[in-house]
Design an enzyme around this catalytic site. Structure first.
Site, mmCIF file in Angstrom:
data_model
loop_
_atom_site.group_PDB
_atom_site.id
_atom_site.type_symbol
_atom_site.label_atom_id
_atom_site.label_comp_id
_atom_site.label_asym_id
_atom_site.label_seq_id
_atom_site.Cartn_x
_atom_site.Cartn_y
_atom_site.Cartn_z
ATOM 1 N N ASP A 187 -2.664 -3.754 79.437
ATOM 2 C CA ASP A 187 -2.350 -2.823 78.503
ATOM 3 C C ASP A 187 -3.396 -1.794 78.591
ATOM 4 O OD1 ASP A 187 -2.383 -1.405 75.834
ATOM 5 O OD2 ASP A 187 -0.203 -1.922 76.162
ATOM 6 N N HIS A 200 1.366 14.822 80.111
ATOM 7 C CA HIS A 200 2.174 13.650 80.732
ATOM 8 C C HIS A 200 2.028 13.643 82.132
ATOM 9 C CE1 HIS A 200 3.845 12.304 76.962
ATOM 10 N NE2 HIS A 200 4.111 13.523 76.598
ATOM 11 N N GLU A 230 2.712 1.912 79.042
ATOM 12 C CA GLU A 230 1.488 1.456 79.829
ATOM 13 C C GLU A 230 1.329 -0.140 79.825
ATOM 14 O OE1 GLU A 230 0.135 1.981 75.569
ATOM 15 O OE2 GLU A 230 1.859 2.806 76.887
#
Length: 236
Positions: A187, A200, A230
């Site tokens: 992560d 973004h 993510e």
């Protein structure tokens, strides 16, 4: 003694025979025996009347009731034990109360038939090739669709669906063969800050780079997937 020349005896394209007025076969060459599907070398005494289909033998016998001479010239259809018929060009004449038959295949017609068969075979081969190519394209397209359905469109690694399918297979395999199953979860911390600072588009580039890094640092048999956002998983 046969009335036809000895050279006619072994020929298959020419049928020669002598029958009495009742249709009993007195003599016949190889070509005639092949027509009626008998391998007898001396089929004397065989009733061959039933093999004459058009004209049938009673009609020929009726024509032969007069003086000696030719009684039929033209097409003659002869069948065999299996019911298969063949039509030949023939002459039938009466001689001393006997019927003599001399028939031959139409070579030009056979050549046309052979050419037609060759053309049909070529068409069939072409159709088979086209079908095989169409099947190959279909299989390739199906493989592409399947790959798309199991791939994360942004990073190019697998998606959640691929993980679920692969995990079920691996658990089943381990259950059968024993051993252990291992997975790595990753992560990206503070990823929201990347989006806030770089937008973004910048965040997408980070995700793509991380997915590429995972693929490079894992084995070809490992399965790299993006769960979402993510979060990533490597199934080993």
């Amino acid at each position: 003694m046969a009335w036809f020349n000895p050279e006619l005896e072994p020929l298959l394209a020419v049928a020669a025979a002598t029958l009495d007025e009742n249709g009993i076969l007195i003599e016949a060459n190889t070509g005639f025996r092949r027509l009626i599907q008998t391998e007898e070398q001396q089929p004397i005494g065989l009733s061959a009347a039933r093999f004459f289909r058009q004209p049938d033998f009673p009609a020929l016998a009726g024509m032969a009731s007069g003086a000696d001479g030719e009684i039929h010239r033209g097409l003659l259809t002869i069948g065999d034990y299996m019911g298969q018929t063949r039509t030949l060009h023939a002459r039938v004449w009466r001689s001393n109360g006997q019927l003599r038959v001399l028939a031959e295949y139409d070579i030009e017609e056979l050549e046309r038939l052979y050419a037609t068969v060759l053309e049909l075979n070529r068409d069939y081969a072409d159709a088979q090739l086209e079908l095989a190519q169409a099947n190959l394209k279909l299989q390739q397209r199906e493989a592409q669709i399947t790959a798309i359905a199991l791939t994360d469109p942004l990073t190019g690694v697998g998606n959640r669906r691929l993980l679920e399918e692969s995990l079920a297979k691996e658990i089943s395999r381990v259950g059968r063969a024993g051993g252990k199953l291992c997975a790595v979860m990753a992560d990206l911390d503070h990823f929201k800050r990347v989006n806030d600072v770089y937008g973004h588009d910048g965040g997408d580039k980070v995700l793509v780079a991380f997915g590429t890094l995972l693929r490079k640092q894992t084995r070809p048999t490992d399965i790299v997937v993006r769960l979402g956002g993510e979060e990533f998983v490597v199934l080993m």
